[in-house]
Design a protein around this motif. Structure first.
Motif, PDB file in Angstrom:
ATOM      1  N   ILE A 260       2.292   5.177  -5.594  1.00  0.00           N
ATOM      2  CA  ILE A 260       3.505   4.753  -4.718  1.00  0.00           C
ATOM      3  C   ILE A 260       4.619   5.702  -5.441  1.00  0.00           C
ATOM      4  O   ILE A 260       4.871   5.784  -6.708  1.00  0.00           O
TER       5      ILE A 260
ATOM      6  N   ASN B  73       4.539  -0.544 -12.055  1.00  0.00           N
ATOM      7  CA  ASN B  73       3.707   0.250 -11.300  1.00  0.00           C
ATOM      8  C   ASN B  73       2.327  -0.366 -11.167  1.00  0.00           C
ATOM      9  O   ASN B  73       1.367   0.093 -10.389  1.00  0.00           O
TER      10      ASN B  73
ATOM     11  N   ASN C 295       2.211  -2.901  -8.520  1.00  0.00           N
ATOM     12  CA  ASN C 295       2.872  -2.524  -7.100  1.00  0.00           C
ATOM     13  C   ASN C 295       3.884  -3.222  -6.704  1.00  0.00           C
ATOM     14  O   ASN C 295       3.811  -3.826  -5.403  1.00  0.00           O
TER      15      ASN C 295
ATOM     16  N   VAL D 222       4.276   5.701   0.002  1.00  0.00           N
ATOM     17  CA  VAL D 222       3.113   5.829  -0.585  1.00  0.00           C
ATOM     18  C   VAL D 222       2.352   6.675  -0.345  1.00  0.00           C
ATOM     19  O   VAL D 222       2.045   7.490   0.927  1.00  0.00           O
TER      20      VAL D 222
END
Length: 122
Positions: free
Chosen positions: A31, A73, A76, A99
């Motif tokens: 991402i 991270n 997500n 993404v």
């Protein structure tokens, strides 16, 4: 396909706080950015806050000093801590993610959550 699921909206009084959360799942290689937008009735959707890979963040001038965006991270996920809420913060808040779904060939796409209502009463 990628799904974004938001939670945490609701009805609060002015000066109270809310925390929004958004979890991304699906075909995610990486991402690049996650953020929050909002849309009030009769107005265009606007950026509230964004968190870019690498740690940088952007905020709308109207929320600086009151809202804080944070990102995990590994999970997500992205969160928006909203303090000192004002009636003008009333809107539907949307999670957004840029993404990378494939590296070879490289494929990127922009995804939106379904939206969560935030209502601030005076």
């Amino acid at each position: 396909q990628v799904q974004l699921v938001e939670s945490g909206g609701g009805l609060v009084q002015a000066e109270e706080s809310l925390r929004l959360s958004c979890a991304a799942s699906g075909s995610i290689f990486r991402i690049n950015a996650m953020g929050w937008y909002r849309q009030a009735p009769g107005k265009q959707r606007e950026l509230v806050a964004a968190a870019i890979t690498g740690g940088s963040t952007n905020y709308a001038d109207s929320v600086k000093g009151r809202f804080t965006i944070s990102r995990d991270n590994a999970e997500n996920t992205v969160h928006l801590q909203m303090n000192s809420l004002k009636p003008e913060d009333t809107a539907v808040y949307y999670c957004n993610a840029g993404v990378v779904t494939s590296l070879i060939p490289r494929r990127t796409a922009n995804y939106w959550g379904q939206g969560t209502q935030v209502t601030v009463s005076s």
